[in-house]
Design a protein around this motif. Structure first.
Motif, PDB file in Angstrom:
ATOM      1  N   PRO A  25       0.842  -1.196   0.000  1.00 32.81           N
ATOM      2  CA  PRO A  25       0.000   0.000   0.000  1.00 32.81           C
ATOM      3  C   PRO A  25       0.874   1.243   0.000  1.00 32.81           C
ATOM      4  O   PRO A  25       2.006   1.204   0.491  1.00 32.81           O
ATOM      5  CB  PRO A  25      -0.805  -0.129   1.300  1.00 32.81           C
ATOM      6  CG  PRO A  25       0.060  -0.974   2.176  1.00 32.81           C
ATOM      7  CD  PRO A  25       0.741  -1.941   1.257  1.00 32.81           C
ATOM      8  N   PRO A  26       0.381   2.350  -0.556  1.00 36.06           N
ATOM      9  CA  PRO A  26       1.215   3.553  -0.588  1.00 36.06           C
ATOM     10  C   PRO A  26       1.410   4.125   0.811  1.00 36.06           C
ATOM     11  O   PRO A  26       0.515   4.016   1.662  1.00 36.06           O
ATOM     12  CB  PRO A  26       0.414   4.517  -1.473  1.00 36.06           C
ATOM     13  CG  PRO A  26      -1.002   4.057  -1.329  1.00 36.06           C
ATOM     14  CD  PRO A  26      -0.936   2.564  -1.169  1.00 36.06           C
ATOM     15  N   PRO A  27       2.554   4.730   1.097  1.00 39.37           N
ATOM     16  CA  PRO A  27       2.741   5.416   2.370  1.00 39.37           C
ATOM     17  C   PRO A  27       1.755   6.566   2.495  1.00 39.37           C
ATOM     18  O   PRO A  27       1.299   7.128   1.492  1.00 39.37           O
ATOM     19  CB  PRO A  27       4.181   5.935   2.291  1.00 39.37           C
ATOM     20  CG  PRO A  27       4.831   5.126   1.217  1.00 39.37           C
ATOM     21  CD  PRO A  27       3.754   4.788   0.248  1.00 39.37           C
ATOM     22  N   ALA A  28       1.426   6.921   3.717  1.00 38.25           N
ATOM     23  CA  ALA A  28       0.484   8.014   3.939  1.00 38.25           C
ATOM     24  C   ALA A  28       1.164   9.356   3.714  1.00 38.25           C
ATOM     25  O   ALA A  28       2.328   9.548   4.063  1.00 38.25           O
ATOM     26  CB  ALA A  28      -0.090   7.940   5.354  1.00 38.25           C
ATOM     27  N   VAL A  29       0.431  10.267   3.119  1.00 47.27           N
ATOM     28  CA  VAL A  29       0.885  11.639   2.917  1.00 47.27           C
ATOM     29  C   VAL A  29       0.100  12.526   3.879  1.00 47.27           C
ATOM     30  O   VAL A  29      -1.133  12.478   3.918  1.00 47.27           O
ATOM     31  CB  VAL A  29       0.655  12.097   1.465  1.00 47.27           C
ATOM     32  CG1 VAL A  29       0.987  13.578   1.311  1.00 47.27           C
ATOM     33  CG2 VAL A  29       1.494  11.250   0.509  1.00 47.27           C
ATOM     34  N   GLU A  30       0.811  13.333   4.655  1.00 47.93           N
ATOM     35  CA  GLU A  30       0.161  14.216   5.618  1.00 47.93           C
ATOM     36  C   GLU A  30      -0.392  15.449   4.905  1.00 47.93           C
ATOM     37  O   GLU A  30       0.353  16.186   4.261  1.00 47.93           O
ATOM     38  CB  GLU A  30       1.138  14.624   6.715  1.00 47.93           C
ATOM     39  CG  GLU A  30       0.510  15.423   7.831  1.00 47.93           C
ATOM     40  CD  GLU A  30       1.458  15.669   8.982  1.00 47.93           C
ATOM     41  OE1 GLU A  30       1.132  16.508   9.851  1.00 47.93           O
ATOM     42  OE2 GLU A  30       2.535  15.034   9.008  1.00 47.93           O
ATOM     43  N   ARG A 104      -3.229   7.279   0.249  1.00 44.12           N
ATOM     44  CA  ARG A 104      -3.426   7.209   1.701  1.00 44.12           C
ATOM     45  C   ARG A 104      -3.082   8.570   2.268  1.00 44.12           C
ATOM     46  O   ARG A 104      -1.980   9.085   2.083  1.00 44.12           O
ATOM     47  CB  ARG A 104      -2.557   6.126   2.337  1.00 44.12           C
ATOM     48  CG  ARG A 104      -3.024   4.717   2.052  1.00 44.12           C
ATOM     49  CD  ARG A 104      -2.204   3.689   2.804  1.00 44.12           C
ATOM     50  NE  ARG A 104      -2.398   3.788   4.248  1.00 44.12           N
ATOM     51  CZ  ARG A 104      -1.411   3.825   5.142  1.00 44.12           C
ATOM     52  NH1 ARG A 104      -0.153   3.818   4.738  1.00 44.12           N
ATOM     53  NH2 ARG A 104      -1.678   3.883   6.425  1.00 44.12           N
ATOM     54  N   LEU A 105      -4.036   9.157   2.961  1.00 43.43           N
ATOM     55  CA  LEU A 105      -3.905  10.537   3.413  1.00 43.43           C
ATOM     56  C   LEU A 105      -4.112  10.616   4.916  1.00 43.43           C
ATOM     57  O   LEU A 105      -5.084  10.067   5.447  1.00 43.43           O
ATOM     58  CB  LEU A 105      -4.934  11.424   2.708  1.00 43.43           C
ATOM     59  CG  LEU A 105      -4.995  11.327   1.179  1.00 43.43           C
ATOM     60  CD1 LEU A 105      -6.136  12.180   0.651  1.00 43.43           C
ATOM     61  CD2 LEU A 105      -3.674  11.743   0.561  1.00 43.43           C
TER      62      LEU A 105
END
Length: 371
Positions: A25-30, A104-105
């Motif tokens: 899964p993609p890493p989360a972006v803040e 992913r946010l």
């Protein structure tokens, strides 16, 4: 021969995330406060799934138009009727199915959060002999927010309240489907002005630095044509290359020597042996002994890489040896730092069997803004 490129760059806020396995899964972006354009997010996962069940994922943060094997697109696409356009095209080569862009946010702790976007087909590409429309879908944590068949180029706008998810990490999935007739022809499915608006939080301060090459400068490709695969390299050539809007290729002789200057912010992107290039997605077009062009990252090419540091560690050099059938092709890539927060990537080969060079991308970057 020496080719110097004056590159158009995008602006990007660099993240420490490195390229991961395609299935992860993609890493989360803040997401900061204020207004955030989702088109500027550079860390996401692009997947495609054919109707017969075949599926795969592209490299993290992949962007491209009409990918060779599938025909999928995931890329900013200018403007239409005053809206900023992002194109997500379903597969059309080798069958059809759906294309997803998954983000992913980590949402800010805001008093109010809203997701805004519009959908439309491309003007002039809908109707008899062209697109019969496409189906758009948006999901939040696997819950469908919107599913709509769109058959015209007039914008339909949507607004969703995300306030209950403030401070949480969520998965947002944008999907395009060729529609009930399974006809992907001319399915330029446009997403417009995608953004998250956070109220009751400080506005984000811009911290963008150059980090990604625009498509017009990402690839150099020679006009190899019908030249025999054993043409000797010219002893000396003077070549001037000028990149114009809309051009992404240039003709040059059989030998290859290219110089590319890119921002130093991308120097954290590590080579993964025996990959070519500074970022991810870089490859060479090599000419085999049968005269056919193959990609350096294809299964039929055996590659080895030798690395060394020069000048006290300020220069990194990689020598790549490609075995293409009975032919050995040696390429040297050298990376050095330069003033102005830039690094220089020099690629050289004395072999007359390099038909094209694709530098790849710098990143992944959490945020990137095309200029």
């Amino acid at each position: 021969m020496l080719i110097s490129l004056l590159l158009l760059l995008t602006l990007a806020r660099i993240s420490g995330a490195q390229r991961e396995a395609a299935t992860a899964p993609p890493p989360a972006v803040e997401i900061p406060g204020g207004r955030t354009a989702l088109d500027e997010i550079g860390i996401y996962r692009v997947t495609y799934r054919y109707r017969d069940g075949r599926s795969a994922a592209m490299p993290l943060g992949w962007t491209g138009h009409f990918e060779d094997a599938t025909g999928i697109s995931c890329t900013p696409f200018g403007t239409q009727a005053g809206k900023s356009v992002f194109l997500l095209h379903p597969p059309w080569r080798g069958g059809t199915g759906v294309t997803d862009q998954v983000l992913r946010l980590t949402l800010p702790k805001a008093t109010r959060l809203n997701l805004h976007f519009g959908i439309a087909m491309k003007e002039g590409e809908v109707g008899p002999g062209k697109s019969d429309g496409a189906q758009f879908q948006v999901s939040l944590d696997n819950r469908v927010l919107m599913k709509r068949l769109k058959t015209d180029a007039v914008w339909t706008m949507f607004d969703f309240d995300l306030t209950p998810y403030a401070g949480q990490t969520v998965t947002l999935d944008f999907q395009t489907d060729p529609g009930p007739r399974d006809d992907p022809s001319f399915d330029y499915a446009f997403w417009g002005n995608r953004e998250i608006v956070a109220e009751g939080t400080p506005r984000a301060t811009s911290n963008y630095v150059p980090a990604r090459l625009l498509p017009t400068a990402r690839m150099l490709r020679s006009a190899w044509g019908g030249a025999a695969p054993n043409v000797p390299a010219p002893s000396e050539q003077n070549v001037r290359l000028t990149l114009k809007p809309g051009e992404n290729h240039a003709a040059f002789p059989c030998d290859l020597s290219a110089t590319l200057t890119v921002p130093a912010s991308g120097k954290s992107a590590a080579w993964s042996s025996p990959a070519f290039g500074l970022g991810f997605g870089g490859y060479l077009e090599l000419v085999g002994s049968d005269g056919k062009i193959v990609r350096s990252d294809s299964a039929q090419v055996k590659a080895t890489a030798t690395d060394r540091s020069l000048e006290g560690g300020s220069v990194r050099e990689r020598t790549l040896r490609y075995q293409v059938g009975g032919r050995l092709i040696t390429v040297t890539a050298r990376v050095s730092t330069h003033p102005g927060d830039c690094i220089k990537l020099e690629v050289r080969s004395d072999a007359p069997y390099v038909a094209g060079i694709h530098f790849g991308e710098i990143g992944p970057a959490a945020f990137r803004r095309a200029l």
